[in-house]
Design an enzyme around this catalytic site. Structure first.
Site, PDB file in Angstrom:
ATOM      1  NE  ARG A  47       2.503  -5.079  11.417  1.00 28.86           N
ATOM      2  CZ  ARG A  47       3.139  -4.653  10.329  1.00 28.86           C
ATOM      3  NH1 ARG A  47       4.255  -5.220   9.928  1.00 28.86           N
ATOM      4  NH2 ARG A  47       2.667  -3.637   9.643  1.00 28.86           N
ATOM      5  CE  LYS A 104      -2.053  -1.152   3.806  1.00 29.07           C
ATOM      6  NZ  LYS A 104      -1.372  -2.402   4.123  1.00 29.07           N
ATOM      7  NE  ARG A 119       9.644  -5.110   5.023  1.00 30.62           N
ATOM      8  CZ  ARG A 119       8.440  -4.594   5.224  1.00 30.62           C
ATOM      9  NH1 ARG A 119       7.861  -3.869   4.277  1.00 30.62           N
ATOM     10  NH2 ARG A 119       7.796  -4.796   6.348  1.00 30.62           N
ATOM     11  NE  ARG A 125       8.971  -2.229   9.156  1.00 29.27           N
ATOM     12  CZ  ARG A 125       7.940  -1.921   8.392  1.00 29.27           C
ATOM     13  NH1 ARG A 125       8.110  -1.417   7.197  1.00 29.27           N
ATOM     14  NH2 ARG A 125       6.707  -2.130   8.829  1.00 29.27           N
ATOM     15  NE  ARG A 159      -4.651   1.035  11.377  1.00 32.26           N
ATOM     16  CZ  ARG A 159      -3.655   0.388  10.795  1.00 32.26           C
ATOM     17  NH1 ARG A 159      -3.802  -0.872  10.476  1.00 32.26           N
ATOM     18  NH2 ARG A 159      -2.525   0.985  10.529  1.00 32.26           N
TER      19      ARG A 159
END
Length: 192
Positions: A149, A13, A126, A138, A87
C-alpha cells in the site's frame, strides 16, 4: 474552508479529519465511506456504484466526482475535508474544476509527513493491539500488505505533492508527532 489531508496509509489522516469535524463542523468526505453509502442508497448514481463494485472493478473518476458534487450541493457551514481524494493528478484537476463550478476552492493541502519504517512499526503495533484485545485484525495491517500500500501511495499519489506545491497550497506537518501535536500544527495552518 476546504482542505485536503494527504499522506500515506496509516499517517493519521482519518484521525485528524475527525478532530476537524468535531472542532470546526467540517464534513469529512472519505471516498471509501461515500462509495459504501452510495452502493446501498438506491439512487441512480448509487446503482452505478453498486454495479461497478459488485463486478470488482474500480469506480471511475467520473463517479467519484459525482458523489463529491452531491455532497457539495448539500453544503457544509464548516467546509469539507477531502480524505482519500484526489489520488491522481487527473483527479486533482477534476476536483479543482468542480470546486470552481461551485464558487469555491481549496484553502489548504496538508501533508502528514511520516517516516516509512516507523509507520510500518505503527501499523504492526495496531494489529498486535487489536489481536490482544480480541478484535479482528485488518487484512491490510500485515507488514507485507502495508508495504504494498505504501508503494502504491508513492507511485500514484506522491506526484500530488509537487502539483499542490507549485500552486503554493501545500503545507507540511510532522505526522510522527503525537495526535494532539499534529492537531495543533494543522489548526495553526488553517488559522493562518
Amino acid at each position: 474552508m476546504n482542505v485536503i489531508l494527504i499522506g500515506p496509509p496509516g499517517a493519521g489522516k482519518g484521525t485528524q479529519a475527525q478532530k476537524l469535524v468535531a472542532s470546526r463542523g467540517m464534513v469529512q468526505l472519505s471516498t471509501g465511506d461515500m462509495l459504501r453509502a452510495a452502493k446501498t442508497s438506491g439512487t441512480e448514481l448509487g446503482n452505478r456504484v453498486a454495479e461497478v463494485m459488485d463486478k470488482g472493478e474500480l469506480v471511475t473518476d467520473e463517479i467519484v466526482i459525482g458523489l463529491i458534487e452531491e455532497q457539495l450541493e448539500q453544503g457544509s457551514a464548516g467546509g469539507f475535508i477531502f480524505d482519500g481524494f484526489p489520488r491522481t493528478l487527473a483527479q486533482a484537476d477534476a476536483l479543482g474544476d468542480l470546486l470552481a463550478r461551485h464558487g469555491t476552492g481549496l484553502h489548504a493541502v496538508i501533508e502528514l509527513v511520516v517516516d516509512d519504517a516507523a509507520l510500518v512499526d505503527r501499523i504492526v503495533k495496531r494489529a498486535e493491539d487489536a489481536q490482544a484485545a480480541g478484535h479482528p485484525v485488518r487484512r491490510d495491517d500485515t507488514p507485507e500488505v502495508f508495504e504494498d500500500r505504501l508503494r502504491a501511495y508513492y507511485k500514484q499519489t506522491a506526484p500530488l505533492l509537487g502539483y499542490y506545491y507549485a500552486k503554493e497550497q501545500l503545507s507540511q506537518v510532522d505526522g510522527m508527532a503525537s495526535v494532539d501535536a499534529v492537531e495543533r500544527q494543522i489548526v495553526a495552518i488553517l488559522d493562518a
